[in-house]
Design a protein around this motif. Structure first.
Motif, mmCIF file in Angstrom:
data_model
loop_
_atom_site.group_PDB
_atom_site.id
_atom_site.type_symbol
_atom_site.label_atom_id
_atom_site.label_comp_id
_atom_site.label_asym_id
_atom_site.label_seq_id
_atom_site.Cartn_x
_atom_site.Cartn_y
_atom_site.Cartn_z
ATOM 1 N N ALA B 173 66.051 0.930 57.712
ATOM 2 C CA ALA B 173 66.743 1.401 58.909
ATOM 3 C C ALA B 173 68.042 0.648 59.098
ATOM 4 C CB ALA B 173 65.840 1.228 60.119
ATOM 5 N N ALA B 174 67.982 -0.673 58.870
ATOM 6 C CA ALA B 174 69.190 -1.478 59.017
ATOM 7 C C ALA B 174 70.255 -0.999 58.037
ATOM 8 C CB ALA B 174 68.874 -2.941 58.786
ATOM 9 N N SER B 175 69.826 -0.688 56.835
ATOM 10 C CA SER B 175 70.810 -0.232 55.851
ATOM 11 C C SER B 175 71.393 1.107 56.263
ATOM 12 C CB SER B 175 70.161 -0.138 54.478
ATOM 13 O OG SER B 175 69.600 1.129 54.283
ATOM 14 N N LEU B 176 70.543 1.955 56.851
ATOM 15 C CA LEU B 176 71.040 3.268 57.285
ATOM 16 C C LEU B 176 72.055 3.111 58.405
ATOM 17 C CD1 LEU B 176 71.078 6.288 57.463
ATOM 18 C CD2 LEU B 176 68.914 6.246 58.662
ATOM 19 N N VAL B 177 71.723 2.240 59.352
ATOM 20 C CA VAL B 177 72.661 2.013 60.450
ATOM 21 C C VAL B 177 73.969 1.467 59.903
ATOM 22 C CG1 VAL B 177 73.071 0.619 62.500
ATOM 23 C CG2 VAL B 177 70.846 1.671 62.148
ATOM 24 N N HIS B 178 73.828 0.587 58.949
ATOM 25 C CA HIS B 178 75.020 -0.029 58.371
ATOM 26 C C HIS B 178 75.901 1.032 57.702
ATOM 27 C CE1 HIS B 178 77.459 -3.062 56.408
ATOM 28 N NE2 HIS B 178 77.284 -2.421 55.258
ATOM 29 N N VAL B 179 75.256 1.856 56.896
ATOM 30 C CA VAL B 179 76.018 2.878 56.172
ATOM 31 C C VAL B 179 76.621 3.874 57.150
ATOM 32 C CG1 VAL B 179 75.858 4.774 54.532
ATOM 33 C CG2 VAL B 179 74.673 2.644 54.079
ATOM 34 N N ALA B 180 75.761 4.282 58.157
ATOM 35 C CA ALA B 180 76.233 5.313 59.074
ATOM 36 C C ALA B 180 77.371 4.810 59.941
ATOM 37 C CB ALA B 180 75.078 5.786 59.945
ATOM 38 N N SER B 181 77.384 3.492 60.195
ATOM 39 C CA SER B 181 78.429 2.989 61.084
ATOM 40 C C SER B 181 79.755 2.839 60.338
ATOM 41 C CB SER B 181 78.005 1.651 61.688
ATOM 42 O OG SER B 181 77.787 0.735 60.646
ATOM 43 N N GLN B 182 79.706 2.645 59.057
ATOM 44 C CA GLN B 182 80.969 2.579 58.321
ATOM 45 C C GLN B 182 80.859 3.397 57.025
ATOM 46 O OE1 GLN B 182 80.517 -1.753 56.447
ATOM 47 N NE2 GLN B 182 81.322 -1.784 58.530
ATOM 48 N N PRO B 183 80.896 4.694 57.170
ATOM 49 C CA PRO B 183 80.638 5.539 56.006
ATOM 50 C C PRO B 183 81.712 5.387 54.915
ATOM 51 C CG PRO B 183 81.447 6.843 57.836
ATOM 52 C CD PRO B 183 81.272 5.471 58.349
ATOM 53 N N ALA B 184 82.875 4.909 55.316
ATOM 54 C CA ALA B 184 83.944 4.836 54.331
ATOM 55 C C ALA B 184 83.778 3.622 53.408
ATOM 56 C CB ALA B 184 85.296 4.762 55.030
ATOM 57 N N GLY B 185 83.051 2.610 53.891
ATOM 58 C CA GLY B 185 82.919 1.383 53.111
ATOM 59 C C GLY B 185 82.174 1.610 51.799
ATOM 60 N N PRO B 186 82.290 0.685 50.860
ATOM 61 C CA PRO B 186 81.606 0.861 49.579
ATOM 62 C C PRO B 186 80.106 0.745 49.775
ATOM 63 C CG PRO B 186 82.607 -1.314 49.716
ATOM 64 C CD PRO B 186 83.030 -0.579 50.943
ATOM 65 N N PRO B 187 79.346 1.630 49.213
ATOM 66 C CA PRO B 187 77.898 1.600 49.426
ATOM 67 C C PRO B 187 77.285 0.364 48.744
ATOM 68 C CG PRO B 187 78.490 3.279 47.833
ATOM 69 C CD PRO B 187 79.771 2.722 48.340
ATOM 70 N N ASP B 188 76.314 -0.171 49.387
ATOM 71 C CA ASP B 188 75.637 -1.362 48.882
ATOM 72 C C ASP B 188 74.497 -0.913 47.975
ATOM 73 O OD1 ASP B 188 74.510 -3.778 48.447
ATOM 74 O OD2 ASP B 188 73.502 -3.872 50.400
ATOM 75 N N MET B 189 74.773 -0.945 46.668
ATOM 76 C CA MET B 189 73.789 -0.412 45.735
ATOM 77 C C MET B 189 72.727 -1.433 45.362
ATOM 78 S SD MET B 189 74.506 2.699 45.284
ATOM 79 C CE MET B 189 73.472 3.124 43.903
ATOM 80 N N THR B 190 73.043 -2.722 45.544
ATOM 81 C CA THR B 190 72.149 -3.749 44.992
ATOM 82 C C THR B 190 70.743 -3.651 45.575
ATOM 83 O OG1 THR B 190 73.024 -5.211 46.682
ATOM 84 C CG2 THR B 190 73.940 -5.426 44.454
ATOM 85 N N LEU B 191 70.673 -3.443 46.875
ATOM 86 C CA LEU B 191 69.357 -3.391 47.508
ATOM 87 C C LEU B 191 68.514 -2.273 46.891
ATOM 88 C CD1 LEU B 191 67.510 -4.400 49.817
ATOM 89 C CD2 LEU B 191 68.452 -2.531 51.172
ATOM 90 N N TRP B 192 69.183 -1.134 46.739
ATOM 91 C CA TRP B 192 68.434 0.006 46.211
ATOM 92 C C TRP B 192 68.074 -0.201 44.756
ATOM 93 C CZ3 TRP B 192 66.232 3.056 49.482
ATOM 94 C CH2 TRP B 192 66.746 3.091 50.778
ATOM 95 N N ALA B 193 68.955 -0.900 44.008
ATOM 96 C CA ALA B 193 68.629 -1.220 42.624
ATOM 97 C C ALA B 193 67.389 -2.110 42.587
ATOM 98 C CB ALA B 193 69.816 -1.907 41.970
ATOM 99 N N ALA B 194 67.342 -3.086 43.508
ATOM 100 C CA ALA B 194 66.190 -3.977 43.577
ATOM 101 C C ALA B 194 64.924 -3.188 43.910
ATOM 102 C CB ALA B 194 66.440 -5.045 44.642
ATOM 103 N N PHE B 195 65.049 -2.288 44.887
ATOM 104 C CA PHE B 195 63.893 -1.428 45.235
ATOM 105 C C PHE B 195 63.428 -0.671 44.008
ATOM 106 C CE2 PHE B 195 64.993 -0.789 49.994
ATOM 107 C CZ PHE B 195 64.462 -2.029 50.262
ATOM 108 N N GLU B 196 64.406 -0.158 43.285
ATOM 109 C CA GLU B 196 64.115 0.644 42.115
ATOM 110 C C GLU B 196 63.348 -0.197 41.089
ATOM 111 O OE1 GLU B 196 64.748 3.699 41.474
ATOM 112 O OE2 GLU B 196 64.705 3.926 39.306
#
Lengths: 100, 741
Positions: B173-196
């Motif tokens: 949820a925190a990541s979603l809020v983060h992305v949604a609040s600044q959609p233009a910023g570069p996406p943070d892929m590392t977390l999702w890579a770790a999840f993966e």
């Protein structure tokens, strides 16, 4: 004290003066169409002067339109439908009716 | 005990194994090489503790690769894998420790960042233990990795506490809020890579989706609740594209190389999210529907949204349920004004026509309202009042701009119409498509017959005509003309006669006034064409009677074959009282006038004497009439029921009688008339029940049909019997009526 009436908007009903007693509150119906005299005959829409009554010498009263229609049929033999006497319109009433 | 055969078999086995391990090397050098390689490899693979500060041992990768080669040649790799996994199991306590440490911290201070650290730490462990860091064993590589990953995850998931799921959720949820609040910023892929890497995405897929759903829900509730003027769907869709989709790419379109690929990967989940958006809005609007209808037409935007949502989400049944519940709770109870119910009903009609043009929803929602309205005694009166545009109440049910149409009867389906479409799928069996009928037709169709309306209209018109003083009936005439279009001319013939009575009265009055001017201006009505006016036997005293007689005489001169019968309790009298010290101007009903006339003869009267002088009048009516004068300080009640004329004004006494409100002419309502009619038949019913003991309602109805002029329906009879039961005249048991004692 004195009471001065300045204006009185009262309400009254009119009745045909059929010669019947005043107390007869329910009113009579036309012997032909069975509609009250104060109503109108089946072919009329407005009661009163537009659908007047007719008084016969034989003392019977009908809606004028009802009676004329009856008299117009061959079977009537120009008789009052109530007592089968030859229909004679009571003069005074009809004249006064025409005048109105 | 070994037999030779067994011995030979074991010998052969041993030979075979030796040959495999020695690989045909001279002596046991092969075996020695294998032994060295095995030791090296197991040492190389052994899981190490990454918290151990000593730097990891460096290996000659050439040697390691060679060693793997040897083992592979000897086909001992599977065994080595077993050993490795076994080693790993022995070290699992390290991971358990790590997990516990982080989770304890998280449980004391729930910060998603702790979880984030844990996830990255676990990835570190995973990578540290990964057996094939460099491509040493191309042959068995995938097998080993999957076996390792499986073992690692199995252990990991077995030690993760249940709170971890919550942690992951808040992290996502925190990541979603983060992305949604600044959609233009570069996406943070590392977390999702770790999840993966830890395959957390697959494991917590529903959790991640629910984060998305909840985010959408809270946004919709926040932005759309109570905002009905504008359609919100378009804005919401833009928001989805701008804010939610960039985040969705991370978990759902990872590994996509270009936009098209990402699009196709997200198609499934994208439509799920889109559906959820619609569903949330639809649910919200369903909850709010009652207030939306109250706000109509300001809430058209919300209705358009609802229409669009319903096409996407099948929530029609829920909407109907919600509205029916709300109606039951907020509208259809004794506290609500009939007029308000009607207004809300009309709004409901208009609103649901926007949402669902075929009218299925309306039909389902309207049914309870209509049934309720049918039971209310004053519904017809309210409808008729609004039909004739009862000016005082302001907004009428009828839209002024709506064209005036004749009432429509439900039409038969025209199957030869090329535009014909079948009824909607959720239409009930008794659904009647009344596509074209206007609001008034719909309201009037609450009742089975329009006669009731005409009767009530007659009563209302009579009341209005009798209070009009200036002889201006334009408004009434206009209303009647409008209603003629709706109800048809024959139905309103009676009203036509009433209006003509009014104009005739004026003509007659003009004539009478020209012959013999008088202050009396009566309205002469045709009985049978006016609703039953409560009869009264007031005898107007003194000068009033003289006035009546004079007028009646003049009338009979004008219309020799007619006579007048006064209805003395109706109308109004304008009086001037000339007292010793003052003059009082009063506009009062006839009974008041009659009383004050009596006081001009005598200054003190008892109530009973007054009543006996004016004929029969109810005591309460008499007291009310007297109160009017007391209120004007003309009379005073010295002792109880003894009134005295105040020829000279006195200080107003302490006793104050509230002034009775000016009343409309008392005209017997339709219901009273019905009750009056039924009273005649009570004698019949009483006789029946006396003779036959107990009878069912339909039996009574059948027998009453023999009575002359009986035209009541069985429902009306039922109501009457119910009323009789309340008065204790009859009792009912199992549908059988019998006389009470």
């Amino acid at each position: 004290m004195k009471v001065h009436v300045k204006h009185w908007s009262a309400v009254a009903q009119w009745r045909w003066n059929t010669g019947n007693s005043e107390e007869d509150d329910e009113g009579d119906v036309c012997g032909i169409c069975r509609v009250p005299f104060e109503g109108c005959c089946p072919s009329c829409k407005m009661p009163g002067d537009d659908c007047p009554l007719i008084w016969g010498e034989c003392s019977h009263v009908f809606h004028m339109h009802c009676l004329l229609k009856w008299i117009g049929t061959a079977a009537s033999k120009q008789q009052c439908p109530m007592d089968r006497r030859t229909w004679v319109t009571a003069e005074r009433k009809v004249n006064s009716n025409d005048r109105s | 005990m070994a037999t030779n055969a067994v011995r030979a078999q074991v010998g052969a086995k041993w030979q075979e194994s030796f040959a495999r391990l020695n690989r045909g090397e001279p002596g046991i050098t092969g075996l020695m090489a294998f032994s060295e390689a095995w030791t090296l490899v197991t040492e190389f693979l052994r899981p190490r503790d990454i918290t151990d500060p000593t730097p990891p041992k460096q290996y000659n990768m050439q040697q390691v690769r060679a060693a793997f080669d040897i083992i592979n040649k000897c086909r001992r790799l599977p065994v080595m894998l077993e050993v490795f996994l076994d080693d790993m199991r022995k070290c699992q306590h390290l991971i358990t420790r790590e997990v516990e440490a982080h989770m304890t911290l998280y449980e004391t201070t729930p910060d998603p960042d702790t979880i984030r650290k844990l996830v990255f730490r676990l990835v570190e462990w995973y990578n540290a233990w990964l057996p094939i860091r460099e491509r040493v064993t191309p042959v068995l590589g995938p097998t080993i990795i999957s076996a390792y990953t499986l073992a690692f995850q199995t252990h990991l998931f077995s030690v993760l506490p249940p709170t971890f799921a919550g942690g992951i959720k808040s992290l996502v949820a925190a990541s979603l809020v983060h992305v949604a609040s600044q959609p233009a910023g570069p996406p943070d892929m590392t977390l999702w890579a770790a999840f993966e890497t830890l395959s957390l995405i697959d494991r917590y897929e529903t959790l991640i989706a629910s984060v998305g759903y909840e985010f959408i829900e809270s946004y919709v509730l926040e932005t759309c609740a109570g905002k009905w003027t504008e359609p919100m769907l378009a804005t919401l869709r833009t928001w989805m594209v701008d804010r939610v989709v960039p985040w969705m790419i991370l978990p759902y379109a990872r590994g996509a190389t270009n936009a098209d690929e990402a699009k196709s990967m997200m198609q499934g989940v994208g439509s799920r999210f889109d559906f959820h958006l619609h569903k949330t809005l639809c649910d919200l609007r369903s909850r709010e529907i009652f207030d939306i209808i109250v706000d109509f037409p300001e809430s058209v935007g919300a209705l358009q949204d609802l229409k669009e949502c319903l096409q996407r989400v099948d929530q029609r049944a829920e909407l109907v349920q919600a509205l029916r519940r709300a109606n039951k709770k907020r509208l259809l109870h004794p506290g609500a004004d009939t007029k308000d119910i009607l207004t809300q009903y009309v709004s409901t009609i208009k609103c649901l026509r926007i949402v669902d043009p075929p009218g299925v929803l309306l039909f389902k929602v309207a049914d309870p309202i209509r049934r309720y309205l049918r039971d209310r005694p004053d519904t017809i009166r309210c409808i008729v009042a609004s039909l004739v545009g009862d000016g005082e109440s302001g907004d009428s049910l009828v839209d002024e701009s709506e064209p005036i149409l004749p009432l429509q009867q439900p039409e038969m389906e025209n199957y030869s119409d090329p535009e014909w479409t079948p009824e909607p799928i959720d239409a009930g069996p008794d659904f009647r498509a009344n596509k074209s009928s206007d609001v008034i037709s719909t309201i009037v169709s609450i009742y089975d017959s329009k006669d009731l309306f005409v009767k009530e209209l007659q009563v209302l018109l009579a009341q209005r005509l009798l209070v009009v003083k200036d002889g201006n009936f334009d408004r009434e005439r206009r209303n009647i003309e409008i209603l003629k279009i709706r109800f048809g001319e024959p139905a309103l013939q009676v009203c036509e006669v009433m209006l003509r009575d009014m104009t005739d009265s004026r003509r007659i009055d003009q004539h009478v006034q020209s012959q013999n001017a008088t202050i009396m201006h009566p309205t002469i009505i045709s009985r049978h064409f006016w609703p039953a006016l409560e009869s009264s036997d007031i005898i107007m005293p003194g000068q009033f009677q003289a006035l009546q007689e004079r007028y009646a005489k003049e009338f009979s001169v004008f219309k020799p074959d007619k006579v007048l019968r006064w209805l003395p309790h109706l109308g109004r009298v304008h009086l001037e009282l000339e007292l010793d010290d003052r003059k009082i101007d009063a506009d009062v009903p006839p009974l008041e006038a009659a009383f004050i006339e009596l006081f001009s003869d005598k200054d003190v009267w008892t109530v009973d004497d007054l009543i006996s002088r004016v004929g029969s009048v109810s005591r309460s009516a008499a007291l009310k009439a007297l109160a009017t004068w007391v209120d004007m300080h003309v009379l005073k009640e010295d002792d109880e029921n003894v009134f005295r004329l105040l020829s000279v004004a006195e200080e107003p006494g302490t006793r104050h009688v509230p002034k009775p409100a000016e009343e409309l002419p008392s005209i017997v309502s339709v219901q009273q008339q019905q009750a009056e009619q039924m009273r005649v038949y009570w004698k019949f019913i009483e006789g029946m029940l006396t003779n036959l003991g107990q009878l069912g309602l339909d039996r009574i109805q059948t027998m009453l049909k023999f009575a002359p002029g009986y035209d009541q329906t069985i429902e009306q009879l039922g109501n009457f019997m119910e009323a009789a039961r309340r008065e204790g005249l009859v009792t009912v048991k199992d549908g059988m009526w019998k006389l009470g004692r």
